[in-house]
Design a protein around this motif. Structure first.
Motif, PDB file in Angstrom:
ATOM      1  N   GLU A   1      26.014  68.873  55.251  1.00 48.18           N
ATOM      2  CA  GLU A   1      25.753  68.446  56.643  1.00 48.18           C
ATOM      3  C   GLU A   1      25.264  67.000  56.720  1.00 48.18           C
ATOM      4  O   GLU A   1      25.829  66.200  57.485  1.00 48.18           O
ATOM      5  CB  GLU A   1      24.754  69.395  57.292  1.00 48.18           C
ATOM      6  CG  GLU A   1      24.473  69.036  58.753  1.00 48.18           C
ATOM      7  CD  GLU A   1      23.488  70.001  59.407  1.00 48.18           C
ATOM      8  OE1 GLU A   1      23.004  69.691  60.516  1.00 48.18           O
ATOM      9  OE2 GLU A   1      23.209  71.062  58.817  1.00 48.18           O
ATOM     10  N   PRO A   2      24.225  66.610  55.971  1.00 50.66           N
ATOM     11  CA  PRO A   2      23.804  65.207  56.071  1.00 50.66           C
ATOM     12  C   PRO A   2      24.830  64.226  55.512  1.00 50.66           C
ATOM     13  O   PRO A   2      24.938  63.099  56.025  1.00 50.66           O
ATOM     14  CB  PRO A   2      22.496  65.177  55.266  1.00 50.66           C
ATOM     15  CG  PRO A   2      22.533  66.362  54.377  1.00 50.66           C
ATOM     16  CD  PRO A   2      23.292  67.404  55.127  1.00 50.66           C
ATOM     17  N   LEU A   3      25.579  64.619  54.497  1.00 51.51           N
ATOM     18  CA  LEU A   3      26.611  63.717  53.981  1.00 51.51           C
ATOM     19  C   LEU A   3      27.698  63.493  55.019  1.00 51.51           C
ATOM     20  O   LEU A   3      28.164  62.356  55.225  1.00 51.51           O
ATOM     21  CB  LEU A   3      27.214  64.289  52.697  1.00 51.51           C
ATOM     22  CG  LEU A   3      26.365  64.150  51.429  1.00 51.51           C
ATOM     23  CD1 LEU A   3      26.972  64.957  50.290  1.00 51.51           C
ATOM     24  CD2 LEU A   3      26.232  62.684  51.020  1.00 51.51           C
TER      25      LEU A   3
ATOM     26  N   VAL B   1      33.872  71.770  52.229  1.00 50.87           N
ATOM     27  CA  VAL B   1      33.704  70.397  52.713  1.00 50.87           C
ATOM     28  C   VAL B   1      34.440  70.220  54.036  1.00 50.87           C
ATOM     29  O   VAL B   1      33.919  69.622  54.992  1.00 50.87           O
ATOM     30  CB  VAL B   1      34.200  69.387  51.666  1.00 50.87           C
ATOM     31  CG1 VAL B   1      34.167  67.967  52.226  1.00 50.87           C
ATOM     32  CG2 VAL B   1      33.348  69.460  50.401  1.00 50.87           C
ATOM     33  N   VAL B   2      35.653  70.773  54.119  1.00 51.79           N
ATOM     34  CA  VAL B   2      36.433  70.665  55.360  1.00 51.79           C
ATOM     35  C   VAL B   2      35.724  71.391  56.494  1.00 51.79           C
ATOM     36  O   VAL B   2      35.589  70.879  57.609  1.00 51.79           O
ATOM     37  CB  VAL B   2      37.854  71.229  55.145  1.00 51.79           C
ATOM     38  CG1 VAL B   2      38.612  71.314  56.480  1.00 51.79           C
ATOM     39  CG2 VAL B   2      38.626  70.368  54.158  1.00 51.79           C
ATOM     40  N   ASP B   3      35.239  72.586  56.212  1.00 52.23           N
ATOM     41  CA  ASP B   3      34.564  73.370  57.252  1.00 52.23           C
ATOM     42  C   ASP B   3      33.284  72.683  57.739  1.00 52.23           C
ATOM     43  O   ASP B   3      32.865  72.872  58.886  1.00 52.23           O
ATOM     44  CB  ASP B   3      34.229  74.759  56.719  1.00 52.23           C
ATOM     45  CG  ASP B   3      35.468  75.621  56.513  1.00 52.23           C
ATOM     46  OD1 ASP B   3      36.545  75.238  57.024  1.00 52.23           O
ATOM     47  OD2 ASP B   3      35.366  76.655  55.821  1.00 52.23           O
TER      48      ASP B   3
ATOM     49  N   GLY C   1      32.341  59.106  49.052  1.00 48.55           N
ATOM     50  CA  GLY C   1      32.488  59.319  47.610  1.00 48.55           C
ATOM     51  C   GLY C   1      31.870  60.633  47.170  1.00 48.55           C
ATOM     52  O   GLY C   1      32.442  61.374  46.362  1.00 48.55           O
ATOM     53  N   ALA C   2      30.667  60.929  47.687  1.00 48.37           N
ATOM     54  CA  ALA C   2      30.011  62.176  47.313  1.00 48.37           C
ATOM     55  C   ALA C   2      30.805  63.379  47.801  1.00 48.37           C
ATOM     56  O   ALA C   2      30.965  64.378  47.081  1.00 48.37           O
ATOM     57  CB  ALA C   2      28.595  62.209  47.884  1.00 48.37           C
ATOM     58  N   LEU C   3      31.306  63.310  49.032  1.00 44.04           N
ATOM     59  CA  LEU C   3      32.110  64.414  49.568  1.00 44.04           C
ATOM     60  C   LEU C   3      33.383  64.613  48.737  1.00 44.04           C
ATOM     61  O   LEU C   3      33.803  65.753  48.498  1.00 44.04           O
ATOM     62  CB  LEU C   3      32.460  64.139  51.035  1.00 44.04           C
ATOM     63  CG  LEU C   3      31.283  64.214  52.022  1.00 44.04           C
ATOM     64  CD1 LEU C   3      31.678  63.659  53.378  1.00 44.04           C
ATOM     65  CD2 LEU C   3      30.784  65.667  52.158  1.00 44.04           C
ATOM     66  N   ARG C   4      33.960  63.551  48.298  1.00 43.96           N
ATOM     67  CA  ARG C   4      35.164  63.646  47.466  1.00 43.96           C
ATOM     68  C   ARG C   4      34.884  64.391  46.169  1.00 43.96           C
ATOM     69  O   ARG C   4      35.638  65.279  45.763  1.00 43.96           O
ATOM     70  CB  ARG C   4      35.690  62.247  47.137  1.00 43.96           C
ATOM     71  CG  ARG C   4      36.299  61.492  48.295  1.00 43.96           C
ATOM     72  CD  ARG C   4      36.602  60.051  47.920  1.00 43.96           C
ATOM     73  NE  ARG C   4      37.488  59.971  46.765  1.00 43.96           N
ATOM     74  CZ  ARG C   4      37.852  58.840  46.173  1.00 43.96           C
ATOM     75  NH1 ARG C   4      37.383  57.696  46.624  1.00 43.96           N
ATOM     76  NH2 ARG C   4      38.672  58.849  45.137  1.00 43.96           N
ATOM     77  N   VAL C   5      33.802  64.022  45.515  1.00 41.89           N
ATOM     78  CA  VAL C   5      33.479  64.665  44.232  1.00 41.89           C
ATOM     79  C   VAL C   5      33.137  66.139  44.453  1.00 41.89           C
ATOM     80  O   VAL C   5      33.567  67.012  43.679  1.00 41.89           O
ATOM     81  CB  VAL C   5      32.313  63.942  43.539  1.00 41.89           C
ATOM     82  CG1 VAL C   5      31.943  64.632  42.231  1.00 41.89           C
ATOM     83  CG2 VAL C   5      32.679  62.490  43.260  1.00 41.89           C
ATOM     84  N   LEU C   6      32.372  66.427  45.500  1.00 45.25           N
ATOM     85  CA  LEU C   6      32.019  67.824  45.784  1.00 45.25           C
ATOM     86  C   LEU C   6      33.259  68.659  46.051  1.00 45.25           C
ATOM     87  O   LEU C   6      33.351  69.824  45.621  1.00 45.25           O
ATOM     88  CB  LEU C   6      31.072  67.886  46.992  1.00 45.25           C
ATOM     89  CG  LEU C   6      29.642  67.392  46.750  1.00 45.25           C
ATOM     90  CD1 LEU C   6      28.912  67.210  48.071  1.00 45.25           C
ATOM     91  CD2 LEU C   6      28.888  68.373  45.859  1.00 45.25           C
ATOM     92  N   ALA C   7      34.231  68.096  46.748  1.00 48.84           N
ATOM     93  CA  ALA C   7      35.448  68.837  47.067  1.00 48.84           C
ATOM     94  C   ALA C   7      36.336  69.022  45.845  1.00 48.84           C
ATOM     95  O   ALA C   7      36.984  70.067  45.684  1.00 48.84           O
ATOM     96  CB  ALA C   7      36.221  68.120  48.172  1.00 48.84           C
ATOM     97  N   ALA C   8      36.378  68.027  44.975  1.00 50.64           N
ATOM     98  CA  ALA C   8      37.316  68.062  43.844  1.00 50.64           C
ATOM     99  C   ALA C   8      36.747  68.765  42.622  1.00 50.64           C
ATOM    100  O   ALA C   8      37.507  69.189  41.734  1.00 50.64           O
ATOM    101  CB  ALA C   8      37.707  66.626  43.467  1.00 50.64           C
TER     102      ALA C   8
END
Length: 563
Positions: A507-509, A543-545, A526-533
């Motif tokens: 949420e904060p990202l 991440v999408v939700d 960048g952080a969201l990308r790594v978390l998703a991948a």
């Protein structure tokens, strides 16, 4: 009485009270103060002078001073400073000098116009009158709120004339008073405008260290006003200041071969501390000052002062070197060549709180160079910096974290060494309880440390995830950037990735990524990308939700894993 009776009576009382304690007590007990004050108000010059002399003798005790003030004696004493005849001004100034030892009396003297009158007497008086006016002004200056009044009344001009004397005692006291006046910010501009720099710079080379110390201290304080710095440099102050900080030279003589002989008498430690402080302030955010100080050869003696036995000297030397290093790669290289890194490391380990702070900040700036980082590692800087994270003052802790962050830049060995030295728990503690600057630098250090697998596990095991997430919402822009970067690095581990998501980071990202005008957008993305991948893209849907789909579309276009 009539005729000359008051004058004769006052003269007798003056003689009786002169250096005779029993007689003083008897006169005070008999109520002798009030009629003497009445003579000041009503009589002719000779009785006034005699009465003033008597009061001078009687006011050497707290009882006598209180009786004089209660009898309304301050105002007529102030009047006599400039309107008295013969020896009355000198005696009145002596009384006010004594009264001004007390803070409550200083306030009353000021309210009665005493500062203006003392300044005038200092300028026009001779001998004892001038000496007593000077002493009274020194005491009046013990209250900082009188500083502006002394300068506005024209007091600086006669004080500067006293600086031209050859009497050591006068020079010491006058230069100390000028320094005191400069500690009030509103005086710093007017003092330079009224011509104080030339005599101060001349006395930097005087044959006694106490005078040098006071003059260097005044320049140090005047240089706190940025508009004064150019004038101070133009007054040719740098050379004499650098000369003061030069180490004592060893020489042989018949009486004491091979001993270190002081260049001048007095407290040279204090003089060097103040000269280093003046250079410190002249170099601060002032490129012309940096260049002039470096050109005068200050770096080498400043590096030697880092090992002084005098804490203030160490502190000011470290701060001066820090200010010379700021924004100057050439100065940073010169400092490393001059050998400043080992003594800076020693200060971080053993110095006072302020010295540790400045030394850590200097090392942080020096670490901008890869060559200097290698020298710092060689000097074993890591362990003292790590220790400072847990034991220094709040600002020192922030500087130590910054230095460690920079030491870890593109250096795996240092990242391992910093973690092994115990930095990670201290850095996490700073995320939670440090000041704003410490939160920024500790998050930055954790970001750097978390680029290697072993450290990622240690940060998570030490409880670093939740404090980093908290910074995303509550930290400064720099803290948010560093925290997002650290979380992105930590998320390169599957277990950490799961823990980060479960701890509520998405949420904060996403908020930082989607907020209009966000300065943290790239780091959040960048952080969201790594978390998703991470972990075979198993968290992509989460991440999408959470609203991070736009960040993932960007990554898909850049060749990152698809949905």
């Amino acid at each position: 009485g009539h005729g000359d009776t008051p004058g004769l009576a006052a003269g007798v009382l003056q003689s009786l009270a002169n250096e005779n304690a029993p007689n003083k007590s008897s006169i005070l007990e008999a109520g002798g103060i009030k009629p003497l004050v009445n003579i000041l108000l009503t009589s002719s010059p000779i009785p006034q002078e005699n009465a003033t002399g008597a009061l001078r003798s009687l006011c050497t005790t707290p009882q006598g001073m209180k009786a004089l003030v209660d009898a309304g004696g301050i105002k007529p004493m102030v009047t006599l400073l400039t309107e008295g005849i013969g020896g009355a001004p000198a005696k009145a100034a002596a009384v006010i000098w004594k009264l001004a030892e007390s803070g409550k009396f200083r306030s009353q003297i000021s309210k009665q116009g005493g500062i203006d009158s003392l300044v005038r007497l200092l300028g026009i008086g001779k001998g004892e009158a001038q000496e007593n006016a000077f002493g009274a002004l020194c005491n009046m200056a013990l209250d900082s709120h009188n500083h502006v009044s002394i300068v506005q009344s024209g007091g600086l001009i006669p004080l500067l004339k006293l600086l031209a004397t050859n009497k050591l005692d006068i020079l010491q006291r006058a230069s100390a008073l000028v320094w005191s006046l400069s500690t009030t910010g509103n005086n710093r501009g007017p003092m330079v405008d009224q011509g104080c720099l030339q005599p101060l710079v001349a006395l930097l080379s005087y044959e006694h260290a106490d005078v040098q110390s006071n003059c260097a201290g005044t320049i140090m304080t005047l240089a706190l006003k940025k508009e004064n710095k150019a004038a101070i440099i133009q007054a040719n102050s740098i050379g004499p200041l650098v000369e003061i900080i030069q180490p004592e030279e060893e020489y042989d003589d018949e009486s004491d071969q091979g001993s270190l002989q002081p260049r001048v008498e007095g407290n040279m430690d204090a003089a060097q501390a103040n000269a280093a402080g003046a250079l410190m302030n002249l170099a601060f955010k002032f490129p012309k000052g940096q260049m002039a100080i470096t050109a005068a050869g200050a770096i080498q003696p400043l590096s030697i002062l880092l090992s002084s036995k005098y804490a203030e000297t160490q502190c000011n030397a470290a701060a001066a070197l820090l200010n010379l290093a700021l924004g100057s790669p050439s100065n940073r290289a010169s400092m490393a060549e001059a050998g400043v890194i080992p003594p800076l490391v020693t200060l971080v380990r053993d110095g006072s709180g302020d010295a540790q702070e400045h030394a850590a900040a200097a090392l942080w700036n020096l670490a901008a160079s890869g060559k200097n980082r290698a020298l710092m590692t060689e000097a074993k800087a890591i362990k003292p910096l790590v220790n400072l994270l847990g034991a220094g003052n709040p600002t020192a802790r922030a500087k130590a974290a910054g230095a460690l962050q920079t030491l870890c830049h593109k250096n795996i060995d240092n990242k391992v060494a910093v973690a092994e030295a115990g930095a990670i728990p201290h850095l996490i503690a700073l995320l939670q309880r440090g000041n704003a600057a410490a939160k920024e630098t500790s998050a930055g250090a954790l970001q750097s440390l978390a680029t290697i697998p072993l450290n990622r596990e240690a940060v998570a095991d030490s409880g670093g995830i939740e404090p980093l997430i908290a910074l995303l919402s509550k930290g400064s822009i720099v803290a948010q950037k560093n925290a997002a970067g650290a979380l992105g690095n930590l998320a390169d581990d599957a277990q950490n990735c799961s823990d980060i998501i479960q701890a509520g980071a998405l949420e904060p990202l996403v908020a930082l990524y989607t907020k209009e005008g966000s300065e943290v957008r790239d780091q959040a993305c960048g952080a969201l990308r790594v978390l998703a991948a991470s972990d075979g893209c198993r968290n992509w849907r989460a991440v999408v939700d959470a609203g991070g789909g736009d960040a993932l579309k960007i990554t898909s276009q850049q060749g990152s894993p698809g949905k």
